[in-house]
Design an enzyme around this catalytic site. Structure first.
Site, PDB file in Angstrom:
ATOM      1  N   ASP A  68       0.875  -1.174   0.000  1.00  0.00           N
ATOM      2  CA  ASP A  68       0.000   0.000   0.000  1.00  0.00           C
ATOM      3  C   ASP A  68       0.913   1.224   0.000  1.00  0.00           C
ATOM      4  OD1 ASP A  68      -2.244   1.750   0.587  1.00  0.00           O
ATOM      5  OD2 ASP A  68      -1.480   1.787   2.650  1.00  0.00           O
ATOM      6  N   ASP A  82      -0.264   5.112   0.901  1.00  0.00           N
ATOM      7  CA  ASP A  82      -0.543   6.115   1.938  1.00  0.00           C
ATOM      8  C   ASP A  82      -0.587   5.469   3.314  1.00  0.00           C
ATOM      9  OD1 ASP A  82      -0.922   8.476   0.245  1.00  0.00           O
ATOM     10  OD2 ASP A  82      -2.549   7.288  -0.598  1.00  0.00           O
TER      11      ASP A  82
HETATM   12  C1  XBP Z   1      -5.331   6.225   0.579  1.00  0.00           C
HETATM   13  C2  XBP Z   1      -6.474   7.022   0.168  1.00  0.00           C
HETATM   14  C3  XBP Z   1      -6.259   8.106  -0.782  1.00  0.00           C
HETATM   15  C4  XBP Z   1      -5.489   9.289  -0.260  1.00  0.00           C
HETATM   16  C5  XBP Z   1      -5.675  10.465  -1.170  1.00  0.00           C
HETATM   17  O1  XBP Z   1      -5.760   4.913   0.938  1.00  0.00           O
HETATM   18  O2  XBP Z   1      -7.585   6.788   0.581  1.00  0.00           O
HETATM   19  O3  XBP Z   1      -7.503   8.553  -1.193  1.00  0.00           O
HETATM   20  O4  XBP Z   1      -5.973   9.650   1.029  1.00  0.00           O
HETATM   21  O5  XBP Z   1      -5.316  10.171  -2.485  1.00  0.00           O
HETATM   22  P1  XBP Z   1      -4.785   3.663   0.820  1.00  0.00           P
HETATM   23  P2  XBP Z   1      -6.209  10.635  -3.732  1.00  0.00           P
HETATM   24  O6  XBP Z   1      -3.643   3.923   1.754  1.00  0.00           O
HETATM   25  O7  XBP Z   1      -5.600   2.511   1.272  1.00  0.00           O
HETATM   26  O8  XBP Z   1      -4.379   3.535  -0.615  1.00  0.00           O
HETATM   27  O9  XBP Z   1      -6.726  12.014  -3.404  1.00  0.00           O
HETATM   28  O10 XBP Z   1      -5.264  10.626  -4.897  1.00  0.00           O
HETATM   29  O11 XBP Z   1      -7.346   9.650  -3.867  1.00  0.00           O
HETATM   30 MG    MG Z   2      -2.946   3.115   3.528  1.00  0.00          MG
END
Ligand code: XBP
Ligand code: MG
Length: 253
Positions: free
Chosen positions: A11, A13
């Site tokens: 993953d 973020d």
């Molecule tokens: C990450 C997200 C993303 C980011 C923002 O989740 O939910 O939406 O917060 O990115 P994960 P965008 O870690 O499960 O991938 O604005 O580009 O969507």
């Molecule tokens: Mg995440």
């Protein structure tokens, strides 16, 4: 040693880097200011909004819950997409300034996996441009090419906790889930990975440390380093104090 581990799926973020509170959140607020909206997502509100994955989906959820009058805008979908594009522009600029480092142990583990000929891949709900910019700004210009598959954003119809992005990445890798491990930081990510049949290692982040990680193979404070051991929150690391290839192989066994 069980050598069945063929790929590790990361993953982004919260897992590769702490991107949310001082990254995505600030980029959303900068876009809101550019659009003259007068909205400010503080750190606490953002924690609540994070339960909705995907930036466009998060904006829509905010409208529904806090500013429902905005839902009657004509061309709402395009307007949200435009606002989100501005947000991506601010986020990418922040990354390009080197504003967000990788989490403890991530660079080391990526290098160790490559040296061990274990494939690496990405499965994220964030926008593809954010992923490549984060990788280039932290691991170097050619680092996106180290990843056999990068699955990001709107490439699948349903975002995490749906398993779609993991299933898509597994299909692109040409591997069954049993030969792979997912690395995640959130309950939504864990549910997505488990539903795709993947053993999952969690490294918690500030926003996710109180979440339910039942079903995870291992829950750690972080990946750790030899000089900065992790804290084990659930599971067995067989005496190891940092997450190396051996720890992942044992999880997959
Ligand atoms: C990450 C997200 C993303 C980011 C923002 O989740 O939910 O939406 O917060 O990115 P994960 P965008 O870690 O499960 O991938 O604005 O580009 O969507
Ligand atoms: Mg995440």
């Amino acid at each position: 040693m069980d050598n069945s581990l063929r790929a590790v799926i990361f993953d982004v973020d919260g897992t590769l880097a702490d991107t949310e509170r001082d990254g995505h959140r600030l980029a959303f607020n900068a876009a809101f200011a550019e659009f003259g909206l007068g909205w400010d997502w503080d750190a606490e509100l953002y924690g609540e909004l994070l339960t909705i994955t995907g930036g466009k989906e998060r904006i829509r959820h905010y409208l529904e819950k806090y500013v429902p009058d905005e839902l009657s805008r004509s061309g709402l979908d395009d307007w949200i997409a435009g606002l989100h594009q501005a947000k991506t522009r601010y986020f990418v600029a922040l990354l390009e300034r080197g504003g967000i480092p990788l989490r403890l142990g991530v660079t080391r583990l990526i290098h160790e996996l490559r040296a061990a000929n274990i494939k690496i891949a990405i499965a994220t709900t964030t926008t593809a441009e954010n992923v490549t910019t984060l990788l280039k700004s932290t691991l170097g210009e050619d680092s996106p090419s180290w990843f056999d598959v990068i699955g990001a954003g709107d490439i699948v119809p349903k975002k995490k906790p749906a398993p779609d992005i993991y299933l898509w990445v597994l299909q692109q890798l040409g591997l069954p889930a049993r030969h792979c491990i997912a690395l995640e930081d959130s309950e939504n990510g864990l549910r997505a990975a488990l539903a795709a049949g993947l053993d999952t290692l969690i490294t918690v982040s500030d926003y996710t440390c109180g979440q339910n990680f039942s079903g995870a193979a291992l829950v750690l404070s972080d990946l750790g380093e030899p000089t900065q051991p992790f804290t084990v929150l659930a599971g067995n690391t067989h005496g190891r104090i940092w997450a190396d290839v051996e720890v992942l192989i044992r999880l997959n066994g």
